[in-house]
Write a protein that holds these residues in place. Structure first.
Motif, mmCIF file in Angstrom:
data_model
loop_
_atom_site.group_PDB
_atom_site.id
_atom_site.type_symbol
_atom_site.label_atom_id
_atom_site.label_comp_id
_atom_site.label_asym_id
_atom_site.label_seq_id
_atom_site.Cartn_x
_atom_site.Cartn_y
_atom_site.Cartn_z
ATOM 1 N N THR A 85 -2.924 8.230 -4.131
ATOM 2 C CA THR A 85 -4.092 7.670 -3.466
ATOM 3 C C THR A 85 -5.324 7.826 -4.355
ATOM 4 O O THR A 85 -5.244 8.383 -5.456
ATOM 5 C CB THR A 85 -4.330 8.383 -2.125
ATOM 6 N N ASP A 86 -6.455 7.358 -3.869
ATOM 7 C CA ASP A 86 -7.703 7.513 -4.622
ATOM 8 C C ASP A 86 -8.174 8.964 -4.652
ATOM 9 O O ASP A 86 -9.109 9.292 -5.395
ATOM 10 C CB ASP A 86 -8.802 6.646 -3.995
ATOM 11 N N PHE A 87 -7.533 9.818 -3.849
ATOM 12 C CA PHE A 87 -7.969 11.212 -3.750
ATOM 13 C C PHE A 87 -6.855 12.184 -4.129
ATOM 14 O O PHE A 87 -6.867 13.343 -3.707
ATOM 15 C CB PHE A 87 -8.447 11.500 -2.318
ATOM 16 N N ARG A 120 0.832 -1.199 0.000
ATOM 17 C CA ARG A 120 0.000 0.000 0.000
ATOM 18 C C ARG A 120 0.871 1.255 0.000
ATOM 19 O O ARG A 120 0.566 2.228 -0.715
ATOM 20 C CB ARG A 120 -0.918 -0.001 1.223
ATOM 21 N N GLU A 153 2.262 1.723 -3.462
ATOM 22 C CA GLU A 153 1.186 2.161 -4.362
ATOM 23 C C GLU A 153 0.905 3.646 -4.193
ATOM 24 O O GLU A 153 0.755 4.378 -5.169
ATOM 25 C CB GLU A 153 -0.066 1.340 -4.084
ATOM 26 N N TRP A 154 0.832 4.099 -2.927
ATOM 27 C CA TRP A 154 0.561 5.516 -2.666
ATOM 28 C C TRP A 154 1.692 6.403 -3.173
ATOM 29 O O TRP A 154 1.456 7.483 -3.707
ATOM 30 C CB TRP A 154 0.341 5.739 -1.178
ATOM 31 N N ASN A 175 -11.246 7.213 5.323
ATOM 32 C CA ASN A 175 -11.701 6.495 4.133
ATOM 33 C C ASN A 175 -11.300 5.023 4.198
ATOM 34 O O ASN A 175 -12.078 4.135 3.818
ATOM 35 C CB ASN A 175 -11.115 7.139 2.885
ATOM 36 N N ASP A 183 -10.061 -1.130 4.809
ATOM 37 C CA ASP A 183 -8.697 -1.240 4.282
ATOM 38 C C ASP A 183 -7.724 -1.086 5.445
ATOM 39 O O ASP A 183 -7.190 -0.006 5.698
ATOM 40 C CB ASP A 183 -8.464 -0.166 3.217
ATOM 41 N N THR A 214 -13.769 1.613 4.168
ATOM 42 C CA THR A 214 -13.667 0.552 3.154
ATOM 43 C C THR A 214 -12.990 -0.711 3.690
ATOM 44 O O THR A 214 -12.614 -1.586 2.911
ATOM 45 C CB THR A 214 -12.877 1.071 1.935
#
Length: 295
Positions: free
Chosen positions: A83-85, A74, A77-78, A244, A250, A248
């Motif tokens: 991130t998703d935002f 994670r 990935e970030w 968030n 996570d 979810t």
């Protein structure tokens, strides 16, 4: 037969160490101790992460508890994809900006009010119940109120940080101002020093160690305040990512955000420690072994 007595062997004289030899040996011992300390720390971290990875793989559900390999994925990935935002660095900057602004305001206000009340018994007696009552209010409640009052933007997070930082610095500054040697103040006043001169020349330098000591804890509280404020309601920041991730399920994202905040706190602690060493260079250091002052 010879009458000569055999000469006695010359007594071996002790070899005296030079000052350079002593310093070299001390440096080697210090370097060896530092290396062993870091190796032991590394071993503890490896043992902890390894046991967690094995436990989450074979005995517990990693969906709820996650595991180091997923947390690392994670983080990668970030950092690489964001991130998703939005960008991770933008989310981090939002949190750090809130923490820095609130830390500066809360620290300055805490030092000023702490020193003033520390030197004025009358004002301290008058305001004591109000300060204690304000300090007793749960911070999470205030964070929710600040979101209602100031919205989801920067102001509500800064207000939360200020409240957390202020009381940490205030009580240390108050105690430091009270602990100043009375004889120094009396001598300064005999020499004609006014109230402000006494505060600037005697009280503040004497309370510096108390104040700087509080800053170590205060910046950690500043980051906590920013994250708590974002968790209560925000549009960006590390606390927003944690909220968030919780929504979810996570767990790896929650741990990853915690690690990021921890790294920021450690870097800030290192910077504050260097600042403290520079500002307190004038003070004599205390020997840990003998308890005597070393000049």
């Amino acid at each position: 037969m010879s009458l000569e007595t055999p000469a006695a062997p010359a007594a071996s004289l002790p070899v005296l160490e030079t000052e350079q030899d002593i310093l070299t040996r001390a440096k080697r011992a210090s370097s060896r101790r530092r290396r062993n300390t870091w190796l032991l720390r590394l071993a503890l971290v490896v043992a902890w992460l390894g046991s967690w990875e094995l436990t989450a793989t074979y005995w517990i559900d990693p969906f709820f508890y996650s595991k180091p390999s997923r947390i690392w994925q994670r983080l990668v990935e970030w950092v690489t994809s964001g991130t998703d935002f939005g960008s991770l660095w933008y989310q981090l900057w939002v949190t750090v900006e809130e923490a820095l602004i609130g830390f500066a305001i809360g620290a300055v206000a805490g030092v000023i009010l702490g020193v003033v009340l520390g030197r004025s018994q009358y004002l301290a007696d008058v305001l004591a119940p109000f300060i204690k009552a304000a300090n007793a209010v749960p911070r999470i409640v205030l964070a929710s109120l600040f979101v209602i009052w100031f919205g989801l933007g920067l102001a509500s997070k800064v207000a939360t940080v200020v409240v957390l930082v202020f009381f940490v610095v205030f009580f240390n500054a108050f105690t430091g101002a009270r602990e100043v040697d009375r004889n120094l103040i009396d001598n300064a006043r005999i020499l004609g020093a006014g109230r402000m001169q006494v505060i600037k020349a005697i009280v503040l330098p004497s309370a510096t160690s108390w104040i700087l000591s509080s800053l170590h804890t205060a910046f950690g509280f500043a980051l906590i305040g920013a994250v708590v404020g974002e968790y209560a309601g925000s549009k960006a920041g590390i606390g927003f990512l944690i909220s968030n991730a919780q929504g979810t399920f996570d767990s790896a994202g929650i741990y990853a955000a915690m690690i990021i905040i921890t790294v920021v706190a450690l870097v800030a602690e290192w910077g504050i420690g260097n600042l403290e060493n520079r500002l307190l260079r004038w003070r004599p250091s205390m020997s840990a072994s003998s308890g005597q002052t070393v000049i």
